[in-house]
Design a protein around this motif. Structure first.
Motif, PDB file in Angstrom:
ATOM      1  N   ALA A 260     -43.020  59.337-110.469  1.00 31.94           N
ATOM      2  CA  ALA A 260     -44.087  59.893-111.310  1.00 31.94           C
ATOM      3  C   ALA A 260     -45.058  58.812-111.765  1.00 31.94           C
ATOM      4  O   ALA A 260     -46.258  59.070-111.941  1.00 31.94           O
ATOM      5  N   LYS A 261     -44.550  57.589-111.940  1.00 35.19           N
ATOM      6  CA  LYS A 261     -45.428  56.484-112.340  1.00 35.19           C
ATOM      7  C   LYS A 261     -46.391  56.124-111.217  1.00 35.19           C
ATOM      8  O   LYS A 261     -47.548  55.762-111.470  1.00 35.19           O
ATOM      9  N   LEU A 262     -45.928  56.224-109.980  1.00 30.59           N
ATOM     10  CA  LEU A 262     -46.819  55.992-108.853  1.00 30.59           C
ATOM     11  C   LEU A 262     -47.846  57.104-108.721  1.00 30.59           C
ATOM     12  O   LEU A 262     -48.995  56.870-108.342  1.00 30.59           O
ATOM     13  N   ASN A 263     -47.448  58.333-109.059  1.00 26.87           N
ATOM     14  CA  ASN A 263     -48.402  59.432-109.013  1.00 26.87           C
ATOM     15  C   ASN A 263     -49.524  59.222-110.026  1.00 26.87           C
ATOM     16  O   ASN A 263     -50.697  59.511-109.746  1.00 26.87           O
ATOM     17  N   GLU A 264     -49.160  58.721-111.190  1.00 27.54           N
ATOM     18  CA  GLU A 264     -50.191  58.405-112.185  1.00 27.54           C
ATOM     19  C   GLU A 264     -51.153  57.367-111.633  1.00 27.54           C
ATOM     20  O   GLU A 264     -52.374  57.454-111.843  1.00 27.54           O
ATOM     21  N   TYR A 265     -50.617  56.384-110.916  1.00 26.58           N
ATOM     22  CA  TYR A 265     -51.471  55.318-110.371  1.00 26.58           C
ATOM     23  C   TYR A 265     -52.421  55.859-109.306  1.00 26.58           C
ATOM     24  O   TYR A 265     -53.629  55.586-109.348  1.00 26.58           O
ATOM     25  N   VAL A 266     -51.912  56.624-108.346  1.00 25.32           N
ATOM     26  CA  VAL A 266     -52.774  57.072-107.245  1.00 25.32           C
ATOM     27  C   VAL A 266     -53.795  58.094-107.707  1.00 25.32           C
ATOM     28  O   VAL A 266     -54.826  58.296-107.044  1.00 25.32           O
ATOM     29  N   LYS A 274     -47.516  47.310-106.451  1.00 25.19           N
ATOM     30  CA  LYS A 274     -46.349  46.662-105.857  1.00 25.19           C
ATOM     31  C   LYS A 274     -45.151  46.732-106.800  1.00 25.19           C
ATOM     32  O   LYS A 274     -44.027  46.990-106.379  1.00 25.19           O
ATOM     33  N   SER A 275     -45.396  46.530-108.097  1.00 21.37           N
ATOM     34  CA  SER A 275     -44.314  46.628-109.083  1.00 21.37           C
ATOM     35  C   SER A 275     -43.837  48.067-109.215  1.00 21.37           C
ATOM     36  O   SER A 275     -42.634  48.326-109.357  1.00 21.37           O
ATOM     37  N   LEU A 276     -44.776  48.996-109.170  1.00 18.77           N
ATOM     38  CA  LEU A 276     -44.398  50.401-109.272  1.00 18.77           C
ATOM     39  C   LEU A 276     -43.575  50.843-108.066  1.00 18.77           C
ATOM     40  O   LEU A 276     -42.627  51.621-108.205  1.00 18.77           O
ATOM     41  N   ALA A 292     -49.269  50.021 -98.556  1.00 18.83           N
ATOM     42  CA  ALA A 292     -50.594  50.302 -97.997  1.00 18.83           C
ATOM     43  C   ALA A 292     -50.930  51.787 -98.096  1.00 18.83           C
ATOM     44  O   ALA A 292     -52.085  52.163 -98.363  1.00 18.83           O
ATOM     45  N   LEU A 293     -49.921  52.648 -97.901  1.00 20.83           N
ATOM     46  CA  LEU A 293     -50.172  54.086 -98.030  1.00 20.83           C
ATOM     47  C   LEU A 293     -50.539  54.444 -99.466  1.00 20.83           C
ATOM     48  O   LEU A 293     -51.450  55.253 -99.696  1.00 20.83           O
ATOM     49  N   ILE A 294     -49.859  53.857-100.425  1.00 22.07           N
ATOM     50  CA  ILE A 294     -50.166  54.121-101.834  1.00 22.07           C
ATOM     51  C   ILE A 294     -51.597  53.715-102.151  1.00 22.07           C
ATOM     52  O   ILE A 294     -52.348  54.464-102.804  1.00 22.07           O
ATOM     53  N   TRP A 311     -45.120  62.153-104.962  1.00 20.74           N
ATOM     54  CA  TRP A 311     -43.954  62.618-105.702  1.00 20.74           C
ATOM     55  C   TRP A 311     -42.662  62.084-105.083  1.00 20.74           C
ATOM     56  O   TRP A 311     -42.587  61.838-103.878  1.00 20.74           O
ATOM     57  N   GLY A 312     -41.643  61.942-105.910  1.00 16.72           N
ATOM     58  CA  GLY A 312     -40.283  61.716-105.450  1.00 16.72           C
ATOM     59  C   GLY A 312     -39.503  63.004-105.638  1.00 16.72           C
ATOM     60  O   GLY A 312     -39.797  63.792-106.533  1.00 16.72           O
ATOM     61  N   ILE A 313     -38.492  63.216-104.799  1.00 16.63           N
ATOM     62  CA  ILE A 313     -37.701  64.461-104.906  1.00 16.63           C
ATOM     63  C   ILE A 313     -36.204  64.173-105.027  1.00 16.63           C
ATOM     64  O   ILE A 313     -35.396  65.098-105.023  1.00 16.63           O
ATOM     65  N   ASP A 314     -35.842  62.902-105.169  1.00  9.04           N
ATOM     66  CA  ASP A 314     -34.424  62.558-105.206  1.00  9.04           C
ATOM     67  C   ASP A 314     -33.888  62.570-106.632  1.00  9.04           C
ATOM     68  O   ASP A 314     -34.660  62.642-107.600  1.00  9.04           O
TER      69      ASP A 314
END
Length: 576
Positions: A260-266, A274-276, A292-294, A311-314
């Motif tokens: 979810a933190k990566l979703n906020e970033y993108v 990289k940290s996320l 690179a995809l992010i 999103w993550g689903i795990d």
């Protein structure tokens, strides 16, 4: 397939996937099919013994000097044994077995993550004995989710096992023989395949693959290993292309709260990508290709009105989910924090027990105090995090439970969007499978709940891959594809990349009928193994299959050198 009952003293028959006679060995000399399942006790030695056998040339030997238990195991197809009476038998020989015994065992795992039935033949052999037959019988319930069976030695000494067998309702179980396609069938395959001279497909190449994705709302992109560079690079290109076909949700086999933190970033937030990415706590995804995809998704979102989400689903990690629920309660019902903290402490790192189930009930009850309000996004997110806490507890005890959580979470993500929203899933081939593999998989569950589910398997022919093994996270060799494998057949087309739509074969196309036979396919995952091929019906497992001839290892961030092959640990990046 069930065949006539046969005496275990008769000549051996070839066992292709269960290897019940231990005659089939890997290039490393290990028992094929017995090295990829379950943990191994490091106090015991496990090996194929070519000097001692009841029948044929080999037996399996377990030896140790400890008072613990050394066990080797494999899996049995759920659909074959569910609701049936099973007798599992074999031959055992022992030498100086003290304070214990050698045994056969059979365990049945239920959908709630617990072993509801377990049978061990405890009176088989101890001390020093010549070959003797041992057996265990069990009535398998219809609700079974996972079946494990194996061989074990408790105590010190040595035990040899050979000529195992299984009867289903009194009839000997005989596995189907894998099919070897002819030259004519290979030529017919060429007529149906998309072939390319590189895995780095350009826009025209990708557009040629559009028929593979027709009718898809959830397109799942699999992978034969979690550490193959070419598969990652190809999947990134496939996802970018799918965004031109209206796909706006990217979902990966990674923990939902961390992602979810990566979703906020993108979608326009701040932070170091990289940290996320490292914050997902999956070394498998902590690679330049995913980073690179992010960055590409973020740049896309800055220039387009229609946003792409990540999103993550795990559900394997509960810590962030616990913090998220606690933060919500501290703002809305601080008086409930004591009860929540006690409950979350009880479940931390534990499997389902009466105590942990009571704690999970307490967490659920705290959140039910809030009125149902689908417009309250914070409450919706808090309840989903509570759901992940519960899922994490069950996933520790049952791989089947983890598959259910992957499917449930993918559908939950879609439910947060407008009807018709399209999603791309990134996961292992086994997860995306349209049919159960030993137990129901994410893909098999989604295929029954979504008419638009499409599973695209990706595999490779030769080379190496990154995985966790005896040298930590390192490069390991890919076992060469042999005749009888999907990879060998696709390799005969002499192209670097091959894609084929499997749906015509599944619908009965006569010239592709051989693809519906049992064939080996590579399946590695995140852990290195010499057991790299398993039999499957690819037309049932996938809607399409993409093959890349050459595989090279991914290079996760945080590892020194090319891949730190001399390391004895898994590095700073946790394995999940």
């Amino acid at each position: 397939m069930l065949a006539a009952i046969a005496s275990p003293s008769q000549a051996k028959e070839e066992s292709r996937s269960l290897n019940l006679d231990f005659e089939r060995v890997t290039p490393a000399g290990e028992a094929w099919g017995w090295g990829r399942w379950g943990p191994r006790n490091s106090n015991f030695r496990f090996e194929v013994d070519s000097s001692t056998a009841f029948s044929g040339k080999r037996s399996f030997r377990i030896s140790g000097t400890s008072h613990g238990v050394g066990s080797a195991e494999t899996v049995f197809p759920v659909n074959v044994a569910a609701g049936r009476h099973v007798r599992y038998y074999g031959r055992i020989k022992t030498a100086i077995v003290k304070e214990g015994f050698a045994a056969l065992w059979w365990r049945v795992l239920d959908h709630d993550g617990t072993y509801n039935l377990s049978r061990t033949a405890t009176e088989c052999a101890s001390g020093t004995t010549e070959w003797r037959e041992c057996s265990v019988a069990i009535d398998v319930p219809k609700t079974v989710a996972d079946i494990r069976f194996g061989i074990s030695l408790k105590g010190s000494g040595s035990a040899w096992f050979d000529l195992l067998g299984i009867e289903i309702d009194g009839v000997k179980y005989v596995e189907p023989t894998l099919f070897d396609p002819s030259e004519m069938e290979i030529r017919t395959l060429m007529e149906h395949a998309f072939t390319f001279d590189t895995h780095l497909l350009d826009n025209d190449d990708l557009a040629a693959l559009n028929p593979l994705f027709e009718g898809g709302q959830i397109v799942a992109l699999g992978e034969a290993s979690h550490g193959t560079l070419e598969l990652f690079e190809l999947k990134v290109r496939l996802f970018k292309h799918l965004t031109t076909l209206g796909f706006t949700v990217f979902a990966i086999e990674a923990s939902m709260p961390e992602a979810a933190k990566l979703n906020e970033y993108v979608t326009g937030g701040h932070g170091d990508p990289k940290s996320l990415l490292a914050g997902l706590k999956f070394w498998t995804w902590n690679t330049p290709e995913l980073l690179a995809l992010i960055e590409w998704i973020r740049a896309y979102n800055q220039s387009k009105d229609r946003k792409i989400e990540f999103w993550g689903i795990d559900c394997q990690i509960a810590e962030t989910a616990i913090r998220n629920v606690r933060n919500f309660l501290s703002r809305t019902k601080p008086q409930s924090l004591v009860r929540f903290d006690e409950a979350s402490e009880t479940i931390s790192g534990r499997n389902p027990t009466s105590e942990t189930l009571e704690a999970l009930h307490d967490i659920d009850e705290v959140l039910t105090l809030f009125p149902s309000d689908t417009s309250n996004s914070r409450l919706t997110w808090a309840k989903q995090n509570a759901r992940i806490i519960r899922q994490a507890v069950y996933a520790r005890a049952s791989m089947a439970s983890r598959e259910e959580c992957l499917a449930d979470n993918a559908l939950w993500v879609l439910e947060q969007h407008e009807p018709g929203t399209k999603m791309v899933l990134w996961a292992h081939n086994d997860h995306v499978s349209r049919v159960p593999i030993t137990y129901p998989r994410m893909g098999s569950l989604l295929s029954t709940r979504s008419d638009g589910y499409l599973a695209v398997g990706l595999t490779f022919g030769t080379g190496s891959y990154t995985a966790v093994g005896s040298r930590g996270i390192a490069t390991y060799a890919a076992v060469p594809a042999e005749r009888g494998s999907v990879e060998w057949a696709l390799g005969q087309l002499k192209s670097k990349t091959v894609a084929i739509d499997l749906r015509p074969a599944r619908r009965g196309a006569a010239d592709l009928a051989w693809l519906s036979r049992e064939l080996d396919i590579r399946s590695v995952g995140a852990r290195a193994t010499a057991d790299q091929f398993v039999p499957t019906n690819v037309t049932r497992q996938f809607d399409a299959l993409i093959y890349v001839r050459d595989g090279h290892p991914t290079k996760p961030f945080g590892l020194e050198g090319p891949l730190a092959n001399d390391r004895d640990d898994a590095g700073a990046i946790p394995y999940q």
